[in-house]
Design a protein around this motif. Structure first.
Motif, PDB file in Angstrom:
ATOM      1  N   VAL A 236       6.016 -29.156   3.962  1.00 52.02           N
ATOM      2  CA  VAL A 236       4.845 -28.677   3.218  1.00 52.02           C
ATOM      3  C   VAL A 236       4.979 -27.183   2.952  1.00 52.02           C
ATOM      4  CG1 VAL A 236       2.346 -28.363   3.299  1.00 52.02           C
ATOM      5  CG2 VAL A 236       3.371 -30.475   4.168  1.00 52.02           C
ATOM      6  N   ARG A 237       5.391 -26.429   3.982  1.00 57.76           N
ATOM      7  CA  ARG A 237       5.576 -24.984   3.803  1.00 57.76           C
ATOM      8  C   ARG A 237       6.644 -24.699   2.753  1.00 57.76           C
ATOM      9  NH1 ARG A 237       5.853 -24.784   9.688  1.00 57.76           N
ATOM     10  NH2 ARG A 237       3.800 -24.325  10.556  1.00 57.76           N
ATOM     11  N   LEU A 238       7.726 -25.490   2.781  1.00 59.66           N
ATOM     12  CA  LEU A 238       8.803 -25.293   1.827  1.00 59.66           C
ATOM     13  C   LEU A 238       8.297 -25.478   0.402  1.00 59.66           C
ATOM     14  CD1 LEU A 238      11.820 -24.934   1.136  1.00 59.66           C
ATOM     15  CD2 LEU A 238      12.102 -27.383   1.495  1.00 59.66           C
ATOM     16  N   LEU A 239       7.563 -26.563   0.159  1.00 60.25           N
ATOM     17  CA  LEU A 239       7.061 -26.827  -1.184  1.00 60.25           C
ATOM     18  C   LEU A 239       6.078 -25.742  -1.629  1.00 60.25           C
ATOM     19  CD1 LEU A 239       6.570 -30.685  -0.901  1.00 60.25           C
ATOM     20  CD2 LEU A 239       8.373 -29.477  -2.133  1.00 60.25           C
ATOM     21  N   MET A 240       5.275 -25.243  -0.690  1.00 60.92           N
ATOM     22  CA  MET A 240       4.317 -24.194  -1.022  1.00 60.92           C
ATOM     23  C   MET A 240       5.017 -22.862  -1.319  1.00 60.92           C
ATOM     24  SD  MET A 240       1.244 -24.977   1.695  1.00 60.92           S
ATOM     25  CE  MET A 240       0.332 -23.519   1.192  1.00 60.92           C
ATOM     26  N   ARG A 241       6.186 -22.658  -0.709  1.00 59.80           N
ATOM     27  CA  ARG A 241       6.873 -21.376  -0.858  1.00 59.80           C
ATOM     28  C   ARG A 241       7.830 -21.340  -2.054  1.00 59.80           C
ATOM     29  NH1 ARG A 241       7.083 -17.585   3.046  1.00 59.80           N
ATOM     30  NH2 ARG A 241       9.233 -17.068   2.466  1.00 59.80           N
ATOM     31  N   LYS A 242       7.941 -22.440  -2.791  1.00 64.81           N
ATOM     32  CA  LYS A 242       8.844 -22.451  -3.942  1.00 64.81           C
ATOM     33  C   LYS A 242       8.496 -21.348  -4.941  1.00 64.81           C
ATOM     34  CE  LYS A 242      10.188 -26.151  -5.999  1.00 64.81           C
ATOM     35  NZ  LYS A 242      10.172 -27.476  -6.680  1.00 64.81           N
ATOM     36  N   ARG A 243       7.231 -20.989  -4.985  1.00 63.89           N
ATOM     37  CA  ARG A 243       6.822 -19.968  -5.950  1.00 63.89           C
ATOM     38  C   ARG A 243       7.381 -18.586  -5.600  1.00 63.89           C
ATOM     39  NH1 ARG A 243       2.420 -20.907  -2.616  1.00 63.89           N
ATOM     40  NH2 ARG A 243       1.360 -19.056  -1.737  1.00 63.89           N
ATOM     41  N   TYR A 244       7.870 -18.423  -4.356  1.00 67.01           N
ATOM     42  CA  TYR A 244       8.429 -17.135  -3.954  1.00 67.01           C
ATOM     43  C   TYR A 244       9.886 -16.955  -4.383  1.00 67.01           C
ATOM     44  CZ  TYR A 244       4.344 -16.745  -0.899  1.00 67.01           C
ATOM     45  OH  TYR A 244       3.062 -16.665  -0.414  1.00 67.01           O
ATOM     46  N   ILE A 245      10.497 -17.995  -4.932  1.00 67.58           N
ATOM     47  CA  ILE A 245      11.906 -17.899  -5.302  1.00 67.58           C
ATOM     48  C   ILE A 245      12.038 -17.099  -6.599  1.00 67.58           C
ATOM     49  CG2 ILE A 245      13.983 -19.185  -5.939  1.00 67.58           C
ATOM     50  CD1 ILE A 245      12.942 -21.523  -4.280  1.00 67.58           C
ATOM     51  N   ASN A 246      12.561 -15.891  -6.471  1.00 62.44           N
ATOM     52  CA  ASN A 246      12.752 -15.037  -7.654  1.00 62.44           C
ATOM     53  C   ASN A 246      14.172 -14.481  -7.731  1.00 62.44           C
ATOM     54  OD1 ASN A 246      12.792 -13.120  -5.647  1.00 62.44           O
ATOM     55  ND2 ASN A 246      11.022 -11.955  -6.387  1.00 62.44           N
ATOM     56  N   GLN A 247      15.099 -15.163  -7.021  1.00 61.08           N
ATOM     57  CA  GLN A 247      16.496 -14.765  -7.040  1.00 61.08           C
ATOM     58  C   GLN A 247      17.363 -15.967  -7.381  1.00 61.08           C
ATOM     59  OE1 GLN A 247      16.419 -11.316  -3.593  1.00 61.08           O
ATOM     60  NE2 GLN A 247      17.196 -13.315  -3.043  1.00 61.08           N
ATOM     61  N   VAL A 248      18.531 -15.697  -7.910  1.00 57.72           N
ATOM     62  CA  VAL A 248      19.471 -16.760  -8.249  1.00 57.72           C
ATOM     63  C   VAL A 248      20.861 -16.284  -7.861  1.00 57.72           C
ATOM     64  CG1 VAL A 248      19.661 -15.908 -10.627  1.00 57.72           C
ATOM     65  CG2 VAL A 248      20.335 -18.245 -10.107  1.00 57.72           C
ATOM     66  N   ARG A 249      21.663 -17.208  -7.380  1.00 56.63           N
ATOM     67  CA  ARG A 249      23.054 -16.874  -7.045  1.00 56.63           C
ATOM     68  C   ARG A 249      23.978 -17.467  -8.095  1.00 56.63           C
ATOM     69  NH1 ARG A 249      27.089 -19.493  -2.706  1.00 56.63           N
ATOM     70  NH2 ARG A 249      28.908 -18.317  -3.392  1.00 56.63           N
ATOM     71  N   LEU A 250      24.738 -16.617  -8.752  1.00 56.25           N
ATOM     72  CA  LEU A 250      25.772 -17.068  -9.684  1.00 56.25           C
ATOM     73  C   LEU A 250      27.015 -17.373  -8.855  1.00 56.25           C
ATOM     74  CD1 LEU A 250      26.686 -17.542 -12.608  1.00 56.25           C
ATOM     75  CD2 LEU A 250      27.362 -15.133 -12.698  1.00 56.25           C
ATOM     76  N   LEU A 251      27.275 -18.653  -8.619  1.00 56.74           N
ATOM     77  CA  LEU A 251      28.321 -19.029  -7.670  1.00 56.74           C
ATOM     78  C   LEU A 251      29.611 -19.463  -8.335  1.00 56.74           C
ATOM     79  CD1 LEU A 251      28.317 -22.372  -7.691  1.00 56.74           C
ATOM     80  CD2 LEU A 251      26.363 -22.063  -6.203  1.00 56.74           C
ATOM     81  N   LEU A 252      29.614 -19.638  -9.646  1.00 61.79           N
ATOM     82  CA  LEU A 252      30.828 -20.085 -10.318  1.00 61.79           C
ATOM     83  C   LEU A 252      30.921 -19.460 -11.700  1.00 61.79           C
ATOM     84  CD1 LEU A 252      33.312 -21.861 -10.661  1.00 61.79           C
ATOM     85  CD2 LEU A 252      31.815 -23.759 -11.277  1.00 61.79           C
ATOM     86  N   VAL A 253      31.972 -18.682 -11.914  1.00 63.12           N
ATOM     87  CA  VAL A 253      32.311 -18.160 -13.236  1.00 63.12           C
ATOM     88  C   VAL A 253      33.778 -18.477 -13.458  1.00 63.12           C
ATOM     89  CG1 VAL A 253      32.505 -16.140 -14.731  1.00 63.12           C
ATOM     90  CG2 VAL A 253      30.629 -16.288 -13.083  1.00 63.12           C
ATOM     91  N   GLY A 254      34.086 -19.236 -14.491  1.00 67.72           N
ATOM     92  CA  GLY A 254      35.468 -19.619 -14.705  1.00 67.72           C
ATOM     93  C   GLY A 254      35.815 -19.748 -16.176  1.00 67.72           C
ATOM     94  N   VAL A 255      37.045 -19.343 -16.486  1.00 71.50           N
ATOM     95  CA  VAL A 255      37.572 -19.477 -17.846  1.00 71.50           C
ATOM     96  C   VAL A 255      38.912 -20.184 -17.743  1.00 71.50           C
ATOM     97  CG1 VAL A 255      38.367 -18.277 -19.916  1.00 71.50           C
ATOM     98  CG2 VAL A 255      36.440 -17.349 -18.600  1.00 71.50           C
ATOM     99  N   GLU A 256      39.092 -21.256 -18.525  1.00 72.56           N
ATOM    100  CA  GLU A 256      40.368 -21.970 -18.519  1.00 72.56           C
ATOM    101  C   GLU A 256      41.513 -21.001 -18.802  1.00 72.56           C
ATOM    102  OE1 GLU A 256      41.273 -25.432 -20.684  1.00 72.56           O
ATOM    103  OE2 GLU A 256      39.510 -26.542 -20.004  1.00 72.56           O
ATOM    104  N   SER A 257      42.647 -21.220 -18.119  1.00 74.33           N
ATOM    105  CA  SER A 257      43.751 -20.267 -18.169  1.00 74.33           C
ATOM    106  C   SER A 257      44.225 -19.982 -19.593  1.00 74.33           C
ATOM    107  CB  SER A 257      44.914 -20.771 -17.310  1.00 74.33           C
ATOM    108  OG  SER A 257      45.315 -22.067 -17.722  1.00 74.33           O
ATOM    109  N   ARG A 258      44.247 -20.988 -20.457  1.00 72.41           N
ATOM    110  CA  ARG A 258      44.772 -20.773 -21.819  1.00 72.41           C
ATOM    111  C   ARG A 258      43.839 -19.937 -22.677  1.00 72.41           C
ATOM    112  NH1 ARG A 258      43.544 -26.404 -24.839  1.00 72.41           N
ATOM    113  NH2 ARG A 258      41.873 -27.149 -23.481  1.00 72.41           N
ATOM    114  N   TYR A 259      42.569 -19.747 -22.222  1.00 77.86           N
ATOM    115  CA  TYR A 259      41.623 -18.925 -22.967  1.00 77.86           C
ATOM    116  C   TYR A 259      41.314 -17.608 -22.257  1.00 77.86           C
ATOM    117  CZ  TYR A 259      40.794 -23.030 -25.861  1.00 77.86           C
ATOM    118  OH  TYR A 259      40.961 -24.082 -26.720  1.00 77.86           O
ATOM    119  N   ARG A 260      41.974 -17.354 -21.123  1.00 78.60           N
ATOM    120  CA  ARG A 260      41.651 -16.172 -20.335  1.00 78.60           C
ATOM    121  C   ARG A 260      41.983 -14.886 -21.079  1.00 78.60           C
ATOM    122  NH1 ARG A 260      44.127 -17.332 -15.042  1.00 78.60           N
ATOM    123  NH2 ARG A 260      42.642 -19.048 -15.047  1.00 78.60           N
ATOM    124  N   GLY A 261      43.011 -14.923 -21.925  1.00 79.59           N
ATOM    125  CA  GLY A 261      43.402 -13.728 -22.664  1.00 79.59           C
ATOM    126  C   GLY A 261      42.404 -13.295 -23.720  1.00 79.59           C
TER     127      GLY A 261
END
Length: 318
Positions: A236-261
């Motif tokens: 219940v506390r978790l669901l009530m606290r969802k409104r406090y989430i104001n951050q995001v983690r960018l965990l994956l950035v990738g470019v295929e090798s043939r397009y990296r240049g």
């Protein structure tokens, strides 16, 4: 594809520490470095740490390994590194956190740095620098690149597209071992309940996905209020606290090798920032990035992010 030995250190009748000894066959086949790993490390003092690490080393030697590396929990595709600076802020989702003393414990057991991992913090309420917007526009027009959000309605297919990009983009990175289809699907399925389409984009050329930037809301902000217990009242506390989430983690950035240049990282970060802005998120963490990954580190800095945490991977050879 790995053998794992789980170890506890006891002092009298209480646990004084823990560690996992990991011998990953796919890692050895990929890198030919004859390394074992340690992970999931906790110790109440230097003596407990040395005892645990010595046990991992003996286990690794008995298997014919020539070095031990860590913390890796249990692979670089999941969680890795020991926090060595940036202790004044909480960890974001799936990032480690540890007492300051741990670095001294591990170093006193004969371990030295083998690689640092960076985390960057970006203020999403600030517009990216104008030159990044101009560069992104030129790249988009010159190469006919279309950037779109991920489609939650095609989750399974999108996960496979991401896996192909991820494996191609990271194949030459230090220590990288391509996750199996089952591993990647398990990780993605675990994150699906918190997936927000605003936090993930895919770049296409001629209708084919060639790059991606994927983030997840920092649900640690909500979990913090549950004291580690979901029942009976924690959920219940978790669901009530969802409104406090104001951050995001960018965990994956990738470019295929043939397009990296083509230099797509500025375009990816610019478009990702544009998609995620205007919602509940005020800050973003780009993590983790190898210290010598110039493409991503420079793109993050140019986008206005600041390097605010460092995680270290140690190694001991014999």
């Amino acid at each position: 594809h790995a053998d794992v030995e789980l170890l506890l250190a006891w002092r009298g009748d209480r646990v004084a520490g823990r560690i996992a000894a990991i011998d990953d066959r796919l890692h050895r086949e990929t890198h030919r470095d004859n390394a074992a790993m340690f992970g999931f490390f906790e110790a109440e003092d230097a003596d407990a740490a040395r005892t645990l690490l010595a046990a991992v080393e003996a286990w690794a030697r008995a298997r014919g390994r020539g070095r031990v590396r860590g913390p890796i929990n249990p692979s670089l595709n999941e969680s890795a590194g020991l926090l060595i600076d940036g202790f004044d802020s909480d960890p974001m989702l799936m990032m480690p956190h540890n007492p300051r003393e741990y670095a001294g414990y591990i170093e006193s057991a004969g371990y030295a740095k083998v690689k640092d991992l960076f985390a960057w913090l970006c203020d999403l309420e600030r517009e990216p620098p104008a030159f990044i917007a101009r560069l992104a526009g030129r790249l988009r027009d010159k190469h006919g690149i279309v950037v779109r959000p991920l489609k939650a309605s095609e989750f399974t297919d999108e996960v496979e597209r991401l896996r192909v990009i991820y494996c191609g983009a990271w194949e030459r990175n230090w220590g990288f071992v391509a996750p199996t289809r089952d591993e990647f699907r398990r990780l993605a399925t675990g994150l699906k309940p918190i997936f927000d389409p605003r936090c993930a984009v895919c770049a296409e050329v001629g209708g084919q996905p060639v790059a991606c930037a994927v983030g997840v809301p920092d649900v640690n902000q909500a979990l913090k209020g549950t004291n580690g217990r979901l029942f009976p009242l924690g959920l219940v506390r978790l669901l009530m606290r969802k409104r406090y989430i104001n951050q995001v983690r960018l965990l994956l950035v990738g470019v295929e090798s043939r397009y990296r240049g083509l230099g797509l990282y500025p375009l990816l970060l610019f478009e990702w920032h544009r998609h995620v802005s205007g919602g509940p998120y005020r800050r973003a963490e780009f993590s983790w990035v190898l210290e010598d990954n110039r493409d991503v580190n420079q793109a993050a800095e140019n986008a206005g992010a600041r390097h605010y945490k460092t995680y270290r991977i140690y190694q001991k050879s014999w």
